[in-house]
Write a protein that holds these residues in place. Sequence first.
Motif, PDB file in Angstrom:
ATOM      1  N   UNK A 684      36.131  12.963  10.361  1.00 24.30           N
ATOM      2  CA  UNK A 684      36.922  11.762  10.623  1.00 24.30           C
ATOM      3  C   UNK A 684      36.920  10.852   9.417  1.00 24.30           C
ATOM      4  N   UNK A 685      37.551   9.720   9.529  1.00 21.31           N
ATOM      5  CA  UNK A 685      37.640   8.757   8.439  1.00 21.31           C
ATOM      6  C   UNK A 685      36.279   8.109   8.213  1.00 21.31           C
ATOM      7  N   UNK A 686      35.748   8.250   6.996  1.00 19.23           N
ATOM      8  CA  UNK A 686      34.412   7.746   6.714  1.00 19.23           C
ATOM      9  C   UNK A 686      34.331   6.236   6.823  1.00 19.23           C
ATOM     10  N   UNK A 687      35.447   5.556   6.548  1.00 17.93           N
ATOM     11  CA  UNK A 687      35.409   4.088   6.532  1.00 17.93           C
ATOM     12  C   UNK A 687      35.174   3.502   7.914  1.00 17.93           C
ATOM     13  N   UNK A 688      35.579   4.199   8.948  1.00 17.26           N
ATOM     14  CA  UNK A 688      35.478   3.614  10.281  1.00 17.26           C
ATOM     15  C   UNK A 688      34.437   4.235  11.169  1.00 17.26           C
ATOM     16  N   UNK A 689      33.522   5.004  10.628  1.00 17.69           N
ATOM     17  CA  UNK A 689      32.525   5.692  11.437  1.00 17.69           C
ATOM     18  C   UNK A 689      31.169   5.026  11.290  1.00 17.69           C
ATOM     19  N   UNK A 690      30.485   4.856  12.413  1.00 15.81           N
ATOM     20  CA  UNK A 690      29.156   4.261  12.444  1.00 15.81           C
ATOM     21  C   UNK A 690      28.237   5.158  13.266  1.00 15.81           C
ATOM     22  N   UNK A 691      26.916   5.156  12.899  1.00 15.24           N
ATOM     23  CA  UNK A 691      25.932   5.982  13.587  1.00 15.24           C
ATOM     24  C   UNK A 691      24.925   5.099  14.309  1.00 15.24           C
ATOM     25  N   UNK A 692      24.523   5.579  15.491  1.00 12.29           N
ATOM     26  CA  UNK A 692      23.466   4.922  16.250  1.00 12.29           C
ATOM     27  C   UNK A 692      22.400   5.947  16.619  1.00 12.29           C
ATOM     28  N   UNK A 693      21.160   5.498  16.589  1.00  9.36           N
ATOM     29  CA  UNK A 693      20.039   6.333  16.994  1.00  9.36           C
ATOM     30  C   UNK A 693      19.304   5.620  18.111  1.00  9.36           C
ATOM     31  N   UNK A 694      19.354   6.203  19.320  1.00  9.72           N
ATOM     32  CA  UNK A 694      18.709   5.609  20.498  1.00  9.72           C
ATOM     33  C   UNK A 694      19.182   4.184  20.726  1.00  9.72           C
ATOM     34  N   UNK A 695      20.498   3.964  20.513  1.00  7.52           N
ATOM     35  CA  UNK A 695      21.119   2.659  20.766  1.00  7.52           C
ATOM     36  C   UNK A 695      21.008   1.674  19.632  1.00  7.52           C
ATOM     37  N   UNK A 696      20.317   2.011  18.531  1.00 11.05           N
ATOM     38  CA  UNK A 696      20.147   1.091  17.408  1.00 11.05           C
ATOM     39  C   UNK A 696      20.968   1.573  16.223  1.00 11.05           C
ATOM     40  N   UNK A 697      21.560   0.629  15.466  1.00  9.96           N
ATOM     41  CA  UNK A 697      22.376   1.015  14.305  1.00  9.96           C
ATOM     42  C   UNK A 697      21.544   1.827  13.310  1.00  9.96           C
TER      43      UNK A 697
END
Length: 743
Positions: A684-697
């Motif tokens: 997907x588009x790298x600019x708009x992707x975010x990762x969360x681990x166990x609900x935390x950024x």
Amino acid sequence: MVAAAFAPAAVWALPTFDEVRREFRSSETLVLSREGEVLQRLRTDPTVRRGEWIALADVSPALRQALVWSEDRHFYEHSGVDWSAVSAAAWGNVWHQRTRGASTITMQLAGLLEGDWRQGPGGRSVVQKIGQTVAAQVLDRRWRKDQVLEAYLNVLPFRGEVVGIDALSRTLFGKAAHALDEREAAVAAALVRAPNARPALVAQRACGVLRTMQAGAGVQRSAPTDCEGLDLFVTGALQRRSWPPSEGVAPHFARRLLAQAGPNNAPITSTLRAPLQRFAVQTLTQHLRELQGRNVEDGALVVLDNASGEVLAWVGSSGLLSQAAEVDGVLAQRQPGSTLKPFLYAQAIAQRRLTAASLMDDSPAHIPTASGLYIPQNYDRQFKGWVSVRTALASSLNVPAVRALVMVSPDAFFAQLQAVGLPLRESGGYFGYSLALGSSEVALLHLTNAFRTLANGGRFSPVAPAGLPLRPVAPVFERALDERAAFIVGDILADGNARARTFGTDSVLATRFWTAVKTGTSKDMRDNWAVGWSARYTVGVWVGNASGAAMHDVSGSSGAAPIWASVMAHLHAREASRAPAPVPTLVRSAVRFGPAPATPEQPLEAARQEWFLPGTQQALFAIDSGATESLPSRATAQKGSQKDILAAGGGPSAHITAPVPGTIIALDPDIPPARQRLQFRAFGSAAGLHWRMDGKPLGQGSALAWLPWPGRHVVQLTDARGTVLDEVRLEVRGAGVRSKKPE
């Protein structure tokens, strides 16, 4: 009348000197080189200690003199029986006086040769004495005096299990019989009459023998004979065992040879070259000494003749440097590391799944298996990006090898390894994809012979018998590898430029003549290998610890490779090694490589001439414009033959491609925790992707490296507004991780 009737029958059965010499059997077996030099001496008869037959000319003059003066002063004058001594002994018995014994050297020899006349616990009977007397006179007529004395010295029991002057000299004095001095000769003569007496009694008699010798020779001494010093000398000599049961430069090879030949005390001629064997032992020992301080004490080396399969050198251990010197490193089962890669790539090339110019992605890979996620790493923990098969093999990159195994399959590769003579204990499914990196166990002898298969164009034959037969049998070859693929792999392993990415341009592997070589290092530096071949020879070297302990900072170029290079240089000091002729059906074609995705102006590799199987050649090898980081296996070089290792998956326009749902990660305690990063990848588009681990950024972008932490985790991929686009669950397992949670 009984004695007269008995004696002639036994006398006529007395052997000749030549028969005694021919029937003499040493308790040792000598293993000879093909040139006839003694390589190893092994004791094979535990009941007696008997050395080689020693000619009288090779016996110390002092010993001959001591023996004659002590046992038979008129030896060269009488006819087998000293009748004057017999008369003196008889007269002494009448008057109960102590006299010197009447038994001559010839009579004693007759008793040793004929069991009927040997002295028992109660002494000899009248019949035995008469028979011995008659036999001594017959021996004196049939044999020369020098033959009598020579046979006597070789068959005479001295002390305990020691029989013969060769065994006595080497056991008690640590020297050959020709080197015995006057004092040692006196001790040897003293043991004839009292072989198992106490040291003090032996010393007393030796002192008497020494005085008799000096008086008989007319030697005037300014000082009396030092009997007290002789007593100390005798005590030390009788306690010494200077003759080890095995001695030489090829102990492990000798034991294997004897196991094949069976019980035999006759010298055995082997296939080994004596100068080469000595050089190999010296080189291995010297290099291991140079590695002192890096926790490495063992090594092994074997040299095979490519054409015949004969063993030319066999060094099983580092000898005194090792705490397990009896372990034969040539036959020990060890992990081969990257040395199996040539057979994998040869199989993939033969199956037209790859070519030498095919592009492979050397980047983090996460391969789902039944037992969890397999994450191969390179030796230097770094990745080279897109590389050709030539570079991947020559530079020994691990991730491309695993990708190649995915194409071939572990079971098919297992069958290929068996075809080249590697008898793995488990199946391909047992090892899985780690088989590409040498997770199995092999013996150096089998691995070296497998490389000999490459040297012979993919034709396999077993190693020839270690003993050298009178008429050597030509080896029977079987086709184990495609001849064209074997040539291409050999050409890659001989390419110094291709291995420069890992080993540099001035590598110790670069010989002044043509050779092809592959190094390997097993997990945690427990085993280090260098195996390769020239036009005529294949050399295999292993360095490590017999205990399995890890070495400290010993790489392929610093461990086994220098030993391999030294032996190869010795073999070709006066013998050329030229590159093999190309297989006629191969195609040589010019190739160029497209630009790297990150730097469009820079080619992936320099243009060159490359070898191909007919129909697999092409002019350009480049990354398909549709390829992304999440699909590293798509390249025009594969022609559709390489399957995706990381599944792209389906679903929404943005989704997680790695790791896959249900992944179980096992932390490796041998790798520093900071080096064990799990790669998250998304499409997907790298600019708009975010990762969360166990609900935390956790981070943002299409790729993210995460330091694993034990436990069960939920990984989510969201857009800029926080909407969850995809989600995977994974588990991290690991022992020995510090309890402090990383920030």
